[in-house]
Design a protein around this motif. Structure first.
Motif, PDB file in Angstrom:
ATOM      1  N   UNK A 166     -75.959  36.744 -29.754  1.00 36.75           N
ATOM      2  CA  UNK A 166     -76.598  37.912 -30.372  1.00 36.75           C
ATOM      3  C   UNK A 166     -75.896  39.205 -29.982  1.00 36.75           C
ATOM      4  N   UNK A 167     -75.383  39.259 -28.767  1.00 36.76           N
ATOM      5  CA  UNK A 167     -74.620  40.434 -28.358  1.00 36.76           C
ATOM      6  C   UNK A 167     -73.358  40.577 -29.206  1.00 36.76           C
ATOM      7  N   UNK A 168     -72.634  39.465 -29.400  1.00 37.35           N
ATOM      8  CA  UNK A 168     -71.458  39.514 -30.265  1.00 37.35           C
ATOM      9  C   UNK A 168     -71.841  39.874 -31.698  1.00 37.35           C
ATOM     10  N   UNK A 182     -71.526  45.048 -44.831  1.00 32.95           N
ATOM     11  CA  UNK A 182     -72.739  45.655 -44.274  1.00 32.95           C
ATOM     12  C   UNK A 182     -73.853  44.612 -44.244  1.00 32.95           C
ATOM     13  N   UNK A 183     -74.417  44.383 -43.082  1.00 35.79           N
ATOM     14  CA  UNK A 183     -75.470  43.371 -42.962  1.00 35.79           C
ATOM     15  C   UNK A 183     -76.776  43.855 -43.580  1.00 35.79           C
ATOM     16  N   UNK A 184     -77.438  42.943 -44.313  1.00 33.27           N
ATOM     17  CA  UNK A 184     -78.696  43.264 -44.971  1.00 33.27           C
ATOM     18  C   UNK A 184     -79.864  42.458 -44.418  1.00 33.27           C
ATOM     19  N   UNK A 185     -79.651  41.755 -43.311  1.00 30.09           N
ATOM     20  CA  UNK A 185     -80.747  41.024 -42.682  1.00 30.09           C
ATOM     21  C   UNK A 185     -81.691  41.981 -41.959  1.00 30.09           C
ATOM     22  N   UNK A 186     -82.843  41.461 -41.554  1.00 37.28           N
ATOM     23  CA  UNK A 186     -83.826  42.274 -40.845  1.00 37.28           C
ATOM     24  C   UNK A 186     -84.205  41.575 -39.539  1.00 37.28           C
ATOM     25  N   UNK A 187     -83.201  41.420 -38.657  1.00 34.64           N
ATOM     26  CA  UNK A 187     -83.410  40.781 -37.370  1.00 34.64           C
ATOM     27  C   UNK A 187     -83.216  41.806 -36.253  1.00 34.64           C
ATOM     28  N   UNK A 188     -83.740  41.485 -35.092  1.00 35.25           N
ATOM     29  CA  UNK A 188     -83.570  42.381 -33.946  1.00 35.25           C
ATOM     30  C   UNK A 188     -82.118  42.427 -33.489  1.00 35.25           C
ATOM     31  N   UNK A 216     -71.807  49.956 -38.984  1.00 35.64           N
ATOM     32  CA  UNK A 216     -71.707  50.070 -40.438  1.00 35.64           C
ATOM     33  C   UNK A 216     -70.348  49.536 -40.885  1.00 35.64           C
ATOM     34  N   UNK A 217     -70.371  48.684 -41.904  1.00 34.39           N
ATOM     35  CA  UNK A 217     -69.124  48.175 -42.437  1.00 34.39           C
ATOM     36  C   UNK A 217     -68.510  47.035 -41.667  1.00 34.39           C
ATOM     37  N   UNK A 218     -69.277  46.412 -40.779  1.00 36.98           N
ATOM     38  CA  UNK A 218     -68.771  45.258 -40.041  1.00 36.98           C
ATOM     39  C   UNK A 218     -69.916  44.292 -39.773  1.00 36.98           C
ATOM     40  N   UNK A 219     -69.652  43.000 -39.947  1.00 33.86           N
ATOM     41  CA  UNK A 219     -70.682  41.979 -39.743  1.00 33.86           C
ATOM     42  C   UNK A 219     -70.028  40.633 -39.454  1.00 33.86           C
ATOM     43  N   UNK A 220     -70.630  39.882 -38.568  1.00 32.33           N
ATOM     44  CA  UNK A 220     -70.196  38.501 -38.354  1.00 32.33           C
ATOM     45  C   UNK A 220     -70.818  37.642 -39.451  1.00 32.33           C
ATOM     46  N   UNK A 221     -70.243  37.754 -40.644  1.00 28.92           N
ATOM     47  CA  UNK A 221     -70.769  37.055 -41.811  1.00 28.92           C
ATOM     48  C   UNK A 221     -70.101  35.701 -42.017  1.00 28.92           C
ATOM     49  N   UNK A 222     -69.267  35.298 -41.077  1.00 29.31           N
ATOM     50  CA  UNK A 222     -68.587  34.002 -41.186  1.00 29.31           C
ATOM     51  C   UNK A 222     -68.851  33.127 -39.968  1.00 29.31           C
ATOM     52  N   UNK A 223     -69.719  33.591 -39.065  1.00 26.93           N
ATOM     53  CA  UNK A 223     -70.108  32.757 -37.939  1.00 26.93           C
ATOM     54  C   UNK A 223     -69.162  32.748 -36.764  1.00 26.93           C
ATOM     55  N   UNK A 224     -68.208  33.687 -36.726  1.00 26.22           N
ATOM     56  CA  UNK A 224     -67.260  33.680 -35.620  1.00 26.22           C
ATOM     57  C   UNK A 224     -67.932  34.031 -34.298  1.00 26.22           C
ATOM     58  N   UNK A 225     -69.053  34.746 -34.367  1.00 28.36           N
ATOM     59  CA  UNK A 225     -69.819  34.996 -33.142  1.00 28.36           C
ATOM     60  C   UNK A 225     -70.336  33.685 -32.557  1.00 28.36           C
ATOM     61  N   UNK A 245     -76.802  33.997 -41.790  1.00 30.02           N
ATOM     62  CA  UNK A 245     -77.317  33.848 -40.432  1.00 30.02           C
ATOM     63  C   UNK A 245     -77.200  32.381 -40.049  1.00 30.02           C
ATOM     64  N   UNK A 246     -77.472  32.062 -38.802  1.00 30.56           N
ATOM     65  CA  UNK A 246     -77.401  30.672 -38.344  1.00 30.56           C
ATOM     66  C   UNK A 246     -78.707  30.271 -37.660  1.00 30.56           C
ATOM     67  N   UNK A 247     -79.003  28.984 -37.694  1.00 29.81           N
ATOM     68  CA  UNK A 247     -80.005  28.413 -36.808  1.00 29.81           C
ATOM     69  C   UNK A 247     -79.304  28.224 -35.471  1.00 29.81           C
ATOM     70  N   UNK A 248     -79.745  28.955 -34.473  1.00 32.24           N
ATOM     71  CA  UNK A 248     -79.024  28.976 -33.198  1.00 32.24           C
ATOM     72  C   UNK A 248     -79.054  27.645 -32.458  1.00 32.24           C
ATOM     73  N   UNK A 249     -79.851  26.682 -32.936  1.00 30.24           N
ATOM     74  CA  UNK A 249     -79.803  25.341 -32.354  1.00 30.24           C
ATOM     75  C   UNK A 249     -78.421  24.726 -32.512  1.00 30.24           C
ATOM     76  N   UNK A 250     -77.644  25.215 -33.513  1.00 31.61           N
ATOM     77  CA  UNK A 250     -76.298  24.663 -33.720  1.00 31.61           C
ATOM     78  C   UNK A 250     -75.392  24.932 -32.524  1.00 31.61           C
TER      79      UNK A 250
END
Length: 393
Positions: free
Chosen positions: A19-21, A82-88, A94-103, A370-375
């Motif tokens: 989540x930090x990444x 730009x991320x459009x999710x509503x998570x903590x 702005x203009x950057x998101x881990x939208x490919x799961x590299x985090x 987003x991901x299910x963090x169980x992965x």
């Protein structure tokens, strides 16, 4: 060590790291905070590491045995979305998101590093070495090639290399495997067609580069449909065309650019030859001339069957046969893990991160991914087992 138990014990920390990444994504070649955080964790756990490819990191865990050296790769860069999710834990940039799961990939590799280091420091140690490749710029210039060129596969020489990618169309707790060809090579195509300008009212006085371009574009579509077996996947996509200076002037130059995708070098080289022949002969037929340039992208990713067998055996043991799916057809998308697997026997597989019940279904490269963090558990557990299996081969 009970690996499953240990992964469960560190799971909350892995979630925190991921989540930090995710909150602090960095675009390709700008991964300086990400790099520092990775090195901070490795240093905390006593893992030797150094900078590679400017914003990447290589870690090394030495065992006491005479087994193989296994490399594990994770890409670390984010996308300009730009991320459009509503998570903590949504992106703060702005203009950057881990939208490919590299985090997630980075977090999984850190989890692997921690457990392998603990095993290496135990009485039994480990019978081999582990190299950790935190690779930058997968989404742009291909950081894998730079890391390989800087010697990441040497000292000690890597015998086997593994990589994974989270995929939301697969449920968390499952994996997708494929033998042989998995991802295509990529080449950029640049075509320049030259004719001669003239007044639009007197087209016979010129050589129309736009008419020439129309014939070239139409003819190139026949390469895939008439020169390549329908059982061999190839893509020629022309994405941009520009030419002409005024409505009533015959265009003397047109530029066309696009992409070529193929699954093996023989096909790749043959298609390049055909493109050049078609463009050259068409331009000549119109009385003009042409140039065709290709700019190499990523190599085709072809899995080693021996290493896929190891992943399959461990996945069956840990997850059950019902949680393994096999990819029927290769992807014409690119993956620069191929630069690592060109240097050592390798396998790349897909890790399920979706969860329909939780509404986690958005595709990669979208602003609601987003991901299910169980992965994270599955990824760490399976890769640790894969490493241990490969040590003794």
């Amino acid at each position: 060590m009970d690996i499953n138990k240990r992964v469960t014990e560190i799971f909350d920390e892995l979630v925190h790291i991921r989540r930090d990444f995710h909150m602090n994504p960095e675009l390709s070649q700008q991964e300086f905070r990400t790099q520092k955080k990775i090195q901070d964790y490795l240093n905390e756990w006593g893992i030797e590491n150094y900078v590679c490819a400017e914003t990447g990191v290589v870690g090394l865990i030495n065992g006491k045995g005479s087994g193989k050296t296994v490399g594990i790769r994770a890409d670390i860069d984010a996308l300009p979305i730009n991320e459009e999710n509503n998570h903590s834990y949504c992106s703060l940039r702005v203009g950057a998101m881990h939208a490919c799961g590299h985090d997630a990939h980075t977090t999984i590799l850190l989890g692997i590093a921690r457990i392998m280091k603990e095993m290496a420091d135990s009485e039994d140690s480990i019978n081999g070495n582990v190299k950790l490749f935190f690779q930058p710029a997968e989404e742009t210039i291909g950081g894998a090639k730079r890391m390989v060129e800087e010697g990441c596969m040497l000292n000690p020489t890597v015998d086997y290399v593994l990589g994974l990618h989270v995929m939301p169309y697969i449920e968390a707790g499952m994996v997708e495997l494929k033998y042989g060809k998995l991802n295509a090579s990529t080449d950029s195509i640049k075509i320049t067609l030259n004719g001669a300008s003239a007044h639009g009212a007197y087209p016979d006085k010129g050589i129309d580069a736009i008419a020439m371009a129309g014939s070239v574009i139409t003819s190139l579509q026949t390469v895939v449909s008439r020169n390549i077996s329908p059982l061999n996947s190839v893509v020629i996509s022309l994405g941009r065309i520009s030419g002409g200076v005024k409505d009533n002037v015959i265009a003397d130059e047109v530029k066309i650019t696009g992409t070529l995708r193929a699954l093996d070098d023989d096909t790749r080289n043959y298609v390049k030859q055909r493109i050049k022949e078609i463009v050259t002969n068409t331009a000549n037929a119109y009385g003009g001339h042409s140039t065709v340039d290709f700019y190499d992208g990523y190599q085709a990713l072809i899995n080693n069957d021996e290493v896929v067998d190891v992943v399959k055996e461990n996945a069956e043991k840990l997850l059950g046969k019902d949680n393994i799916v096999f990819k029927e057809f290769p992807s014409l998308g690119a993956e620069d893990f191929s630069y690592f697997s060109d240097e050592a026997k390798g396998a790349f597989f897909h890790l399920g991160c979706g969860n329909k019940e939780k509404g986690i279904t958005s595709l990669i490269h979208t602003d609601t991914f987003d991901i299910d963090e169980e992965c994270l558990k599955t990824g760490v557990l399976l890769q640790v087992e894969n490493i241990l299996s490969l040590f003794g081969r």
